[in-house]
Design a protein around this motif. Structure first.
Motif, PDB file in Angstrom:
ATOM      1  N   ASN A 163       3.060  -1.401   4.489  1.00  0.00           N
ATOM      2  CA  ASN A 163       3.404  -1.575   3.069  1.00  0.00           C
ATOM      3  C   ASN A 163       2.300  -1.107   2.121  1.00  0.00           C
ATOM      4  OD1 ASN A 163       4.305  -4.905   4.103  1.00  0.00           O
ATOM      5  ND2 ASN A 163       5.524  -3.062   4.403  1.00  0.00           N
ATOM      6  N   ASP A 164       1.264  -0.452   2.653  1.00  0.00           N
ATOM      7  CA  ASP A 164       0.164   0.023   1.816  1.00  0.00           C
ATOM      8  C   ASP A 164       0.301   1.529   1.647  1.00  0.00           C
ATOM      9  OD1 ASP A 164      -2.172   0.699   0.562  1.00  0.00           O
ATOM     10  OD2 ASP A 164      -3.511  -0.218   2.044  1.00  0.00           O
ATOM     11  N   ARG A 243      10.229  -1.509   5.809  1.00  0.00           N
ATOM     12  CA  ARG A 243       9.072  -1.090   4.996  1.00  0.00           C
ATOM     13  C   ARG A 243       7.941  -0.536   5.858  1.00  0.00           C
ATOM     14  NH1 ARG A 243       7.916  -6.512   2.289  1.00  0.00           N
ATOM     15  NH2 ARG A 243       6.322  -5.361   1.102  1.00  0.00           N
ATOM     16  N   VAL A 265       6.571   2.396  -4.480  1.00  0.00           N
ATOM     17  CA  VAL A 265       5.875   1.136  -4.718  1.00  0.00           C
ATOM     18  C   VAL A 265       6.873  -0.018  -4.720  1.00  0.00           C
ATOM     19  CG1 VAL A 265       4.616  -0.215  -6.443  1.00  0.00           C
ATOM     20  CG2 VAL A 265       3.901   2.130  -5.942  1.00  0.00           C
ATOM     21  N   ARG A 266       7.978   0.168  -5.415  1.00  0.00           N
ATOM     22  CA  ARG A 266       8.983  -0.901  -5.498  1.00  0.00           C
ATOM     23  C   ARG A 266       9.605  -1.196  -4.139  1.00  0.00           C
ATOM     24  NH1 ARG A 266      14.410  -0.762  -5.880  1.00  0.00           N
ATOM     25  NH2 ARG A 266      14.559   1.424  -6.581  1.00  0.00           N
ATOM     26  N   THR A 267       9.987  -0.152  -3.405  1.00  0.00           N
ATOM     27  CA  THR A 267      10.758  -0.363  -2.175  1.00  0.00           C
ATOM     28  C   THR A 267       9.889  -0.682  -0.963  1.00  0.00           C
ATOM     29  OG1 THR A 267      10.749   2.035  -1.749  1.00  0.00           O
ATOM     30  CG2 THR A 267      12.654   1.119  -2.940  1.00  0.00           C
ATOM     31  N   GLU A 269       6.010  -1.175  -1.033  1.00  0.00           N
ATOM     32  CA  GLU A 269       4.931  -2.141  -1.259  1.00  0.00           C
ATOM     33  C   GLU A 269       5.465  -3.501  -1.690  1.00  0.00           C
ATOM     34  OE1 GLU A 269       1.825  -0.717  -3.819  1.00  0.00           O
ATOM     35  OE2 GLU A 269       0.884   0.399  -2.169  1.00  0.00           O
ATOM     36  N   LYS A 270       6.427  -3.516  -2.622  1.00  0.00           N
ATOM     37  CA  LYS A 270       6.936  -4.784  -3.153  1.00  0.00           C
ATOM     38  C   LYS A 270       8.148  -5.304  -2.395  1.00  0.00           C
ATOM     39  CE  LYS A 270       5.193  -3.938  -7.821  1.00  0.00           C
ATOM     40  NZ  LYS A 270       5.552  -3.803  -9.272  1.00  0.00           N
ATOM     41  N   GLY A 271       8.811  -4.427  -1.638  1.00  0.00           N
ATOM     42  CA  GLY A 271       9.970  -4.858  -0.856  1.00  0.00           C
ATOM     43  C   GLY A 271      11.208  -5.126  -1.682  1.00  0.00           C
ATOM     44  N   ASP A 272      11.254  -4.571  -2.881  1.00  0.00           N
ATOM     45  CA  ASP A 272      12.418  -4.754  -3.755  1.00  0.00           C
ATOM     46  C   ASP A 272      13.387  -3.601  -3.510  1.00  0.00           C
ATOM     47  OD1 ASP A 272      14.267  -5.183  -5.746  1.00  0.00           O
ATOM     48  OD2 ASP A 272      12.909  -4.716  -7.409  1.00  0.00           O
ATOM     49  N   GLN A 273      14.262  -3.776  -2.528  1.00  0.00           N
ATOM     50  CA  GLN A 273      15.201  -2.718  -2.160  1.00  0.00           C
ATOM     51  C   GLN A 273      16.607  -3.062  -2.651  1.00  0.00           C
ATOM     52  OE1 GLN A 273      14.907  -1.615   1.975  1.00  0.00           O
ATOM     53  NE2 GLN A 273      12.707  -1.247   1.859  1.00  0.00           N
TER      54      GLN A 273
END
Length: 333
Positions: A163-164, A243, A265-267, A269-273
């Protein structure tokens, strides 16, 4: 061409040539995964070991030993060792990844529980170390024990890099060299060592296994975007949903503009899919040539494997191992 569409499958030809040795390996595996006091151990082990896997890694050990003219009994022990290490890491990986499916079947942690998967994996590691000691060869013990440590190191590196978006291709290569290629290279290298081959032969076998393993993992990462669930046992896009920063995403991120980077970054790093994100991710990978570049990289490593194998004297087994390197990348052509 898909994995099961090839007319001639080198791994099946290898299995035919090595049939007697493979039977001995399978018998030894069944004997050593038994437990007098904990019947869950063979239950969990058998679920994965007898799930229809191709036994590719132990076949590499058997093939390397035969290519080098070995006529003793201990290549069977080493092949079983390699399979136990592989199975133990899969049991642990499925717990870490919270996976529910492997090879098209429910994972052991789903059918039993995480504790059983971890503890049975530990048991198989212990059995692997018992087996690798039996040939009485310290160099073999060094190679296989180092491989076990390197695999764990690769998995931890993957965990810390997950996730980085700063993860680059150099880190990715370290990860797959650890979690996949280390066991491939150990499997081929010990075949030469147990046969007491000279250093240049053993090194050629090690390079072959390392390059084959890297190519194999890159192909697997590409198949996550382009594969057939019936052939791979994985749903397309699983790595994206989990991710994971595999090579196609790393290449797309490196080429991303500001808007595209914000998407990653959203999908990742942040996991907002959200609905439609997988389609957009696939479009970005295609637009930036990330899938083609990954295919080229996998093919390049397969060529490295073949070049290493060609250092060895002409032999039908050598030719089969060269064909196997071609076959690994044939899955994505």
């Amino acid at each position: 061409m898909g994995l099961d569409d090839a007319v001639v499958k080198p791994h099946e030809r290898l299995a035919e040539v090595l049939a007697g040795d493979l039977d001995a390996v399978n018998s030894l595996i069944r004997a050593r995964m038994a437990s007098e006091h904990a019947p869950r151990i063979p239950e969990v082990s058998a679920h994965l070991i007898e799930a229809g896997g191709k036994r590719l890694r132990p076949m590499l050990t058997l093939a390397s030993a035969r290519l080098c003219g070995y006529d003793g009994p201990f290549h069977v022990h080493l092949a079983a060792t390699v399979e136990f290490i592989h199975t133990a890491t899969l049991l642990h990986d499925d717990v870490v990844d919270e996976s529910g499916q492997r090879r098209g079947r429910p994972t052991a942690n789903l059918l039993w529980d995480n504790k059983s998967s971890v503890l049975v994996g530990d048991y198989l590691f212990a059995r692997a170390f018992q087996l690798m000691v039996e040939p009485g060869n310290l160099r073999v013990l060094d190679i296989l024990s180092n491989a076990a440590a390197t695999i764990a190191e690769g998995e931890v590196l993957q965990l810390t890099a997950a996730n980085d978006l700063k993860t680059d291709e150099g880190v990715y290569l370290k990860v797959i060299r650890g979690k996949t290629a280390a066991l491939f290279s150990a499997a081929t290298e010990v075949g030469g060592v147990i046969a007491e081959q000279p250093a240049d032969t053993v090194e050629a076998l090690r390079i072959y296994g390392d390059a084959l393993g890297i190519s194999f993992q890159m192909v697997d990462d590409l198949l996550d975007w382009q594969g057939d669930v019936g052939a791979t046992g994985k749903n397309v896009g699983d790595d994206f949903r989990e991710r994971k920063l595999t090579l196609p995403i790393i290449k797309a991120v490196a080429a991303a503009d500001a808007d595209e980077r914000a998407f990653w970054v959203r999908t990742i790093e942040k996991g907002d899919q959200r609905d439609g994100d997988l389609d957009r991710a696939t479009d970005l990978l295609t637009r930036h040539g990330a899938l083609d570049a990954t295919r080229d990289a996998a093919t390049g490593w397969a060529e490295t494997a073949k070049e290493a194998m060609r250092r060895l004297p002409a032999d039908p087994m050598r030719d089969l191992l060269i064909d196997l390197a071609d076959y690994v990348v044939a899955r994505i052509r």
